[in-house]
Design a protein around this motif. Structure first.
Motif, short mmCIF file in Angstrom:
data_model
loop_
_atom_site.label_atom_id
_atom_site.label_comp_id
_atom_site.label_asym_id
_atom_site.label_seq_id
_atom_site.Cartn_x
_atom_site.Cartn_y
_atom_site.Cartn_z
N ASP A 214 0.82 -1.22 0.00
CA ASP A 214 0.00 0.00 0.00
C ASP A 214 0.85 1.26 0.00
O ASP A 214 0.32 2.37 -0.11
N TRP A 215 2.18 1.12 0.16
CA TRP A 215 3.05 2.29 0.14
C TRP A 215 3.99 2.22 -1.05
O TRP A 215 4.18 1.16 -1.65
N ASP A 216 4.57 3.33 -1.39
CA ASP A 216 5.38 3.46 -2.60
C ASP A 216 6.82 3.05 -2.33
O ASP A 216 7.61 3.83 -1.80
N ALA A 217 7.16 1.82 -2.69
CA ALA A 217 8.51 1.31 -2.45
C ALA A 217 9.53 2.06 -3.31
O ALA A 217 10.67 2.29 -2.89
N ARG A 218 9.13 2.47 -4.51
CA ARG A 218 10.06 3.19 -5.38
C ARG A 218 10.50 4.50 -4.73
O ARG A 218 11.67 4.88 -4.75
N SER A 219 9.54 5.19 -4.13
CA SER A 219 9.86 6.45 -3.46
C SER A 219 10.73 6.21 -2.22
O SER A 219 11.68 6.94 -1.97
N ALA A 220 10.41 5.14 -1.46
CA ALA A 220 11.18 4.84 -0.25
C ALA A 220 12.63 4.52 -0.59
O ALA A 220 13.55 4.86 0.17
N LEU A 221 12.85 3.88 -1.73
CA LEU A 221 14.20 3.48 -2.13
C LEU A 221 14.89 4.52 -3.00
O LEU A 221 16.03 4.31 -3.42
N SER A 222 14.24 5.64 -3.25
CA SER A 222 14.80 6.65 -4.15
C SER A 222 16.18 7.17 -3.72
O SER A 222 16.99 7.54 -4.60
N PRO A 223 16.51 7.23 -2.41
CA PRO A 223 17.87 7.66 -2.05
C PRO A 223 18.97 6.77 -2.62
O PRO A 223 20.13 7.19 -2.71
N MET A 224 18.61 5.55 -3.05
CA MET A 224 19.61 4.65 -3.63
C MET A 224 19.82 4.91 -5.11
O MET A 224 20.71 4.32 -5.73
N GLY A 225 19.01 5.78 -5.69
CA GLY A 225 19.17 6.10 -7.11
C GLY A 225 18.97 4.88 -7.98
O GLY A 225 18.09 4.05 -7.74
#
Length: 476
Positions: free
Chosen positions: A413-424
């Motif tokens: 239900d949450w945005d994993a892509r956004s959560a992992l965005s600091p990893m580029g």
């Protein structure tokens, strides 16, 4: 006695089933979406497994239904019960009991229970402790939330009381998760240990605990059950455990891990001296890696000493410890020109556990002169806590030492892509196992280590990766 277990393929309930069968009881059970290794173990024991929670199972008329904490009074969107068998049990007034309560009344009474609690490392430390006692000839019973490779099974009743002792020994993994839908206390409150290990403690299980103090309160309930002649072994590095103990402790205490603890380690995690009150009392040389396993070893050694095992003998026994299935377990490898691609299976699912596992593998590679080898972390946020997204912002931190990360979202239900965005571009996300396998195989290179992490079956991703890379799954 005939017992019918609801949720039998969970690691704990599967262990209860094995113990009941060994004790001579008739055991049947039901579950949904089962996966190895527990399903394999139960079938090998000849225990009948029924798929689903149909109300027709009431006709089995067991002496008692044993209820796992997977069972609830929940209803599906159409209003029908998610667990119709439980509704039928309640409606019929049939006898039922929780798994931990059944275990206390039928197995643990009259035994010296050694209980291993903590947010991380419970399964591994419980397995270490059982192996140390076994190596000392003490024939412990045990129930582990996994399959220790030294034993090949997750549970057994064990032998008689050791010479000079009044009680047989039983080692148990002590989970802080709640007992059942009708008993919201932590499972471990039922175990009544004489030796209690508090390995570590941080926030987890966001589906049932509001915050860390709520879990600390449950840990203190465990301490309250330890008798005055018992021992509490605790991690001296954990402020949360210091707070727990400050609420009161009425038993002998032994600490490990910190510079002022009773038990300390000196050296690398794969080869270290065990110090007791600053004096060397043994040496552990083994194939395991990671500071977390070094701490697990100290906890097991301190607990084993309470039942008479010399720390030097305990350290030697750990040199023969083979770890637990699904703890950095090599599932297979593929030979490519220029090197080997290795696929691992690990149970890590909490961000701290993921970081610890990745860091342990990185440290092992660095120590073996393979610092240039890449780690590809393949994981799914499957636990209830991770599904809620409570710790999503810790994921980049947990994967810091991974060269690439692949997240299977599976309808979060949450945005994993956004959560992992600091990893580029080091992180990729997909809700399809097929896409994950394709992404990994397209980027995998000779010398890579494919680290698959989940607390579930992960849709057989290990075998799929090996097949896609050109090698059938290695025999288990």
């Amino acid at each position: 006695m005939h017992i019918h277990i609801l949720g039998i393929c969970g690691t704990f309930m599967g262990g209860v089933a094995a113990l009941a069968r060994e004790a001579g009881h008739t055991v049947t059970g039901c579950d949904a979406g089962v996966y190895p290794p527990m399903s394999d173990q139960l079938r090998a024991l000849g225990i009948e497994l029924i798929e689903g929670f149909g109300a027709d199972q009431l006709a089995l008329k067991p002496d008692v239904f044993v209820i796992g904490n997977v069972v609830s009074r929940a209803r599906l969107p159409d209003g029908t019960p998610k667990f119709p068998l439980m509704e039928a049990i309640l409606d019929a007034g049939a006898p039922y009991i929780s798994g931990p309560q059944w275990l206390l009344e039928n197995v643990l009474q009259g035994r010296h229970v050694l209980a291993v609690a903590g947010t991380h490392g419970k399964t591994t430390t419980t397995s270490m402790l059982a192996w140390i006692l076994e190596s000392a000839g003490l024939q412990p019973g045990f129930l582990v939330g996994g399959v220790p490779l030294n034993f090949g099974i997750s549970a057994r009743l064990g032998g008689p009381a050791p010479k000079g002792s009044e009680r047989p020994l039983f080692v148990i993994e002590a989970d802080e998760y709640d007992t059942a839908f009708f008993d919201k206390r932590s499972k471990f409150v039922h175990y009544r240990p004489r030796t209690a290990v508090l390995n570590n403690l941080e926030f987890d299980h966001a589906d049932i605990f509001d915050d860390l103090p709520a879990i600390e309160r449950q840990f203190h309930h465990l301490i309250r059950t330890v008798p005055p002649g018992g021992r509490v072994v605790f991690n001296g590095l954990e402020e949360s455990l210091t707070r727990v103990l400050s609420q009161g402790c009425w038993s002998e205490q032994r600490s490990f891990g910190s510079a002022v603890s009773d038990f300390m380690a000196e050296g690398e995690p794969s080869n270290f001296e065990v110090l007791q009150h600053g004096q060397s009392v043994g040496r552990v040389e083994w194939a395991l890696s990671g500071t977390h396993n070094q701490l697990n070893a100290l906890a097991a050694i301190a607990a084993a000493e309470h039942v008479g095992v010399n720390p030097r003998d305990a350290a030697q026994a750990l040199g023969r410890f083979q770890n637990v299935r699904r703890r950095m377990e090599v599932r297979g490898s593929v030979q490519r020109e220029g090197g080997v691609i290795t696929v691992y299976d690990d149970f890590a699912h909490h961000p701290t556990a993921i970081r610890t596992t990745v860091d342990g593998l990185r440290r092992q590679l660095d120590a073996s002169g393979r610092a240039s080898d890449r780690i590809l972390a393949i994981f799914e946020p499957r636990s209830n806590t991770m599904k809620l997204g409570t710790m999503k912002n810790q994921l980049p931190w947990s994967l810091e030492k991974a060269d690439l990360a692949f997240c299977h979202t599976g309808g979060l239900d949450w945005d994993a892509r956004s959560a992992l965005s600091p990893m580029g571009n080091r992180a990729q996300v997909s809700n399809s196992i097929e896409d994950i396998v394709h992404q990994v195989t397209q980027l995998a290179q000779p010398g890579d280590h494919l680290l698959c992490m989940s607390n579930g079956g992960f849709s057989g991703v290990h075998a799929r990766l090996l097949d896609a890379l050109g090698q059938p799954q290695a025999p288990r």
